[in-house]
Design an enzyme around this catalytic site. Structure first.
Site: not given
Ligand SMILES: Cc1cc2nc3c(=O)[nH]c(=O)nc-3n(C[C@H](O)[C@H](O)[C@H](O)COP(=O)(O)O)c2cc1C
Length: 343
Positions: A90, A239
């Protein structure tokens, strides 16, 4: 269009967010840039992903009858061309430089992945208000893209609201990146992200008919909790080194996690995946499918959907070669005997 041309165009589009270095190993000018394209702190978690994957080797096996391997897999009832899916990513403006609109980005990632026979991904950015997420899903619906959706560990009611919207958009599976729990300062005013208790994980599993995978799992004990909560799967992920600094690399922690899970839920993994041999290594270490993040984002900026499809097909072709040279007829044949794990 060649892959080199895609990379050159991506460089023009993404500097200073991403410099499209010869190797994306967390050691380029992006060190410490979160938001941006780097990793937290000194980017050591990002580097650990690269280094732990590089340290795994493949055993060459050439006495067998595998000529044309089958790289496809079944992903929760959907046949996909290879065990590689786009990772949810994102923040086109704050992470990627803002040269693509949200719709252009979703079209590039999902259109390109679908063109190559695999799934795209749509994110729920931590700083994004609900309507930005809704617009992404709208783009999915308009084009009938096949994709996964990555949700943030928001309040339970907010997650469930986003689950319903994802269900209506016809998506294949959901992830929740539990490791975004510490990023509350970046959430939009009035929104919350939080760590989840075991009871909350169970509630989330029950809340949607879609397969739910908990993303950001890095230890065997938390993998066990996800299994016990009824998760369809986990994503072994730090991540991209972007949440907690100084974690180990995913390739280093994956084998012990896979041993504990022992087939009780689906295991995915991500971290600096750039080549077909990387896919084979992650599967040899115990994953059933992988995600690729930064490389897909670069391909989207460098060549939109065609650039993404080019990158995806490059990986698929490299995986097919690796499967021949290790003797795997199908993806399920890839096993730990095919990798050399460092001590
Ligand atoms: C720019 C950027 C944005 C990301 N946004 C999200 C996100 O919204 N949700 C999520 O679950 N993971 C997010 N991630 C993490 C990726 O899904 C993935 O776990 C990570 O990038 C590791 O893969 P890579 O090394 O191939 O980039 C993001 C990563 C990057 C680089």
């Amino acid at each position: 269009m060649t892959y080199e041309e895609v990379r050159n165009r991506a460089r023009e589009m993404m500097i200073p967010r991403c410099y499209v270095c010869p190797e994306c190993n967390g050691r380029g000018p992006c060190v410490g840039q979160v938001p941006g394209f780097g990793g937290m702190g000194a980017s050591r978690g990002f580097q650990a992903n690269y280094d732990s994957l590089a340290a795994v080797q493949l055993n060459s096996r050439v006495v067998h009858g595998v000529h044309v391997p089958d790289t496809s897999i079944d992903f929760f009832g959907t046949k996909i061309s290879m065990p590689v899916i786009a990772a949810p990513t994102g923040g086109t403006t704050y992470n990627m430089g803002g040269k693509l609109t949200e719709a252009e980005f979703v079209n590039a990632i999902c259109g390109g992945c679908n063109q190559a026979g695999t799934l795209g991904a749509v994110a729920d950015g931590i700083g994004d208000p609900l309507d930005v997420y809704e617009k992404r899903l709208q783009t999915l619906k308009e084009h009938g893209y096949k994709a996964i959706v990555g949700l943030k560990p928001r309040l339970q009611k907010d997650i469930i609201e986003r689950m319903r919207l994802a269900e209506q958009a016809g998506i294949i599976a959901l992830t929740i990146d539990l490791d975004s729990a510490g990023r509350a300062s970046r959430a939009t005013k009035g929104q919350t992200v939080e760590p989840k208790t075991f009871e909350q994980l169970k509630e989330l599993v029950k809340a949607s008919k879609l397969p739910l995978l908990f993303k950001g799992i890095m230890t065997p004990d938390e993998a066990e909790l996800c299994v016990k909560a009824g998760a369809a799967g986990i994503v072994v992920s730090n991540h991209g080194g972007r949440t907690l600094a100084d974690t180990p690399g995913t390739a280093a922690v994956l084998p012990k996690i896979a041993d504990v899970v022992n087939g009780r839920c689906f295991i995915m993994v991500d971290g600096t995946l750039a080549r077909g041999t990387d896919v084979e290594k992650y599967l040899g270490l115990g994953a059933q499918c992988t995600l690729a993040g930064r490389h897909f984002v670069r391909a989207a900026h460098g060549g939109l959907a065609d650039g993404v499809a080019l990158f995806a097909n490059k990986i698929k072709n490299e995986l097919a070669v690796a499967m021949v040279l290790t003797g795997a007829q199908t993806v399920k044949d890839i096993n730990r005997n095919m990798v050399v794990i460092p001590d």
